[in-house]
Design a protein around this motif. Structure first.
Motif, PDB file in Angstrom:
ATOM      1  N   THR A  69       0.814  -1.219   0.000  1.00 57.54           N
ATOM      2  CA  THR A  69       0.000   0.000   0.000  1.00 57.54           C
ATOM      3  C   THR A  69       0.847   1.269   0.000  1.00 57.54           C
ATOM      4  O   THR A  69       0.313   2.370  -0.035  1.00 57.54           O
ATOM      5  N   ASN A  76       1.074   8.209   3.911  1.00 60.03           N
ATOM      6  CA  ASN A  76       1.070   7.804   2.502  1.00 60.03           C
ATOM      7  C   ASN A  76       2.406   8.237   1.934  1.00 60.03           C
ATOM      8  O   ASN A  76       2.672   9.433   1.779  1.00 60.03           O
ATOM      9  N   ASN A 126      -2.574  -7.529   4.430  1.00 56.56           N
ATOM     10  CA  ASN A 126      -2.498  -6.076   4.615  1.00 56.56           C
ATOM     11  C   ASN A 126      -3.045  -5.633   5.968  1.00 56.56           C
ATOM     12  O   ASN A 126      -3.591  -4.551   6.110  1.00 56.56           O
TER      13      ASN A 126
END
Length: 70
Positions: free
Chosen positions: A22, A39, A64
């Motif tokens: 991710t 992020n 995940n």
């Protein structure tokens, strides 16, 4: 490879891990009682999660899922 600085929370980070699936980093702040999710592609904080004395963080790359000791 490109490097850049990402502004994170004030305080003392304890543990960190990266989920390559991710492209997110998870950083625990034990004395401040929260975890931030960064992020890495955008260079932004995506979430700030309350947790009681979060410690070590591990990621299961298959599911995940993030696991945090407390």
């Amino acid at each position: 490879m490109t490097f850049r600085t990402i502004q994170i929370e004030k305080g003392v980070p304890g543990y960190a891990t990266i989920n390559p699936n991710t492209n997110s980093a998870y950083i625990s702040y034990t004395s401040s009682d929260f975890i931030i999710v960064v992020n890495l592609e955008k260079g932004t904080i995506e979430a700030k999660i309350s947790a009681n004395s979060p410690g070590n963080i591990v990621i299961n790359n298959v599911t995940n899922k993030v696991y945090v000791s407390s």
